[in-house]
Design an enzyme around this catalytic site. Structure first.
Site, PDB file in Angstrom:
ATOM      1  CB  SER A  26      -0.932   0.021   1.216  1.00 42.05           C
ATOM      2  OG  SER A  26      -1.874  -1.026   1.148  1.00 42.05           O
TER       3      SER A  26
ATOM      4  CD  GLU B  13      -3.557 -10.981   2.947  1.00 40.11           C
ATOM      5  OE1 GLU B  13      -3.053 -10.432   3.938  1.00 40.11           O
ATOM      6  OE2 GLU B  13      -4.027 -10.342   1.998  1.00 40.11           O
TER       7      GLU B  13
END
Length: 383
Positions: free
Chosen positions: A118, A235
């Site tokens: 990010s 994930e």
């Protein structure tokens, strides 16, 4: 469907439970705890390759270990990112040399990793990455840019970084996946981000000519988007089921508080408590149903939508059960920012529907990749 664990799984559960009972985590030494886990072979259960120092375990046994770890109240793992995200990515997309270099250190609990994805202008929309990596004419890349919300960056020895290696490239093209050593004083600056919950596990990371070697490029130059998306797909499943053990403990605490304060006699609050319990059961069954499936592109997004909204509602419910008292501190006014567990949960859970891909992004993924609805027009495509 059969949601029960088998005989071998329960034997594995007994082994895990006995080991955890006999090995309490050393207080204040999280790195030492990682090394202890590694020495006993509890790191890398899901890699499917014992040659790097980990033991083999089936998918259900991985769930069993995670559940017992959570039930034992063992500390949050410093090695989660290396073990559960980077290692499987290297096994799938890295070279044998890269696996041999990096996996044994992760399995021993000696090497810690963080994730450089990010950025201030590229969070949920990861294709907007601006961090650049330029080949210096030799066998090195020079990395410049900023990453944000980087978990455990202060403790990490290495960072896997998504950076733009092709000048003038846009969106998902021209990105590369680089493994970067964090011990580069003057070239990498880590700054903790203090949150409203009082904690600061997230960080800003500034790269100013940081060095990454060409041998530590995963998947080839320009292939970073494919590698990064493969990593994000990890994930799911096991981690979701383990997470739910912690959720169940938090819900139990909220229910106990409601009973102690007679708040459960309020029919509205009683209904919300029952709804939270029922939704948690549904999440577990959904996670078990999709466990190990790689043919369902919407499963990770569905799981994220379910748990993020559930946990945020639990935080709100915890405050509603306590009423006005929830807005105050535990004692007389001080300069210290003191919160109890439920107050911290409430404040931290406000971000659950944003980090790791916002709810809006998850719904878009489901709409486009599962339901086949028309793709959302990007700003640069509409010009």
């Amino acid at each position: 469907m059969d949601f029960e664990f088998g005989v071998e799984d329960e034997a594995f559960r007994h082994e895990a439970r006995e080991w955890l009972a006999a090995h309490p985590a050393p207080g204040g030494d999280p790195r030492g705890w990682e090394r202890e886990l590694g020495a006993a072979g509890w790191i890398g259960l899901g890699w499917g390759d014992a040659s790097y120092g980990s033991r083999r375990a089936s998918l259900t046994q991985q769930v069993v270990w995670g559940e017992e770890y959570a039930r034992a109240g063992a500390p949050a793992r410093l090695g989660h990112i290396g073990e559960n995200l980077l290692a499987p990515t290297l096994l799938a997309h890295g070279t044998p040399e890269q696996c041999a270099r990096f996996l044994p250190g992760i399995a021993r609990g000696g090497t810690l990793w963080c994730q450089g994805y990010s950025e201030p202008g590229a969070g949920s929309d990861l294709a907007g990455v601006r961090t650049r990596a330029v080949r210096d004419g030799g066998d090195r890349y020079r990395i410049s840019g900023q990453k944000i919300w980087t978990s455990l960056a202060r403790d990490a020895d290495w960072c896997f970084v998504l950076a733009r290696t092709e000048e003038g490239s846009r969106r998902h093209r021209g990105l590369s996946f680089l493994l970067v050593p964090m011990d580069q004083p003057g070239r990498i600056d880590v700054r903790p981000i203090r949150q409203m919950s009082g904690t600061s596990e997230f960080n800003e990371v500034y790269f100013d000519g940081a060095v990454a070697h060409a041998r530590d490029l995963v998947g080839g130059e320009g292939d970073g988007w494919r590698v990064a998306m493969a990593l994000l797909a990890l994930e799911r499943g096991v981690s979701t089921l383990v997470q739910q053990i912690g959720f169940a403990a938090e819900l139990e605490q909220v229910v106990r508080t409601a009973v102690d304060r007679h708040a459960h006699r309020d029919p509205v609050l009683a209904d919300r408590l029952v709804s939270q319990w029922a939704a948690l059961r549904v999440m577990r069954w959904n996670a078990l149903r999709t466990l190990g499936r790689t043919d369902d592109p919407g499963a990770p997004s569905v799981a994220k939508l379910l748990w993020a909204g559930w946990h945020r509602r639990l935080g709100e419910l915890a405050m509603a059960v306590r009423g006005a008292e929830a807005t105050g501190g535990p004692g007389p006014w001080t300069d210290a920012y003191e919160l109890d567990d439920q107050q911290r949960m409430f404040l931290f859970s406000r971000a659950d529907t944003i980090y790791g891909g916002s709810d809006e992004i998850q719904r878009t993924i489901i709409a486009e990749r599962v339901l086949g609805l028309p793709r959302e027009a990007k700003k640069e495509e509409s010009r």
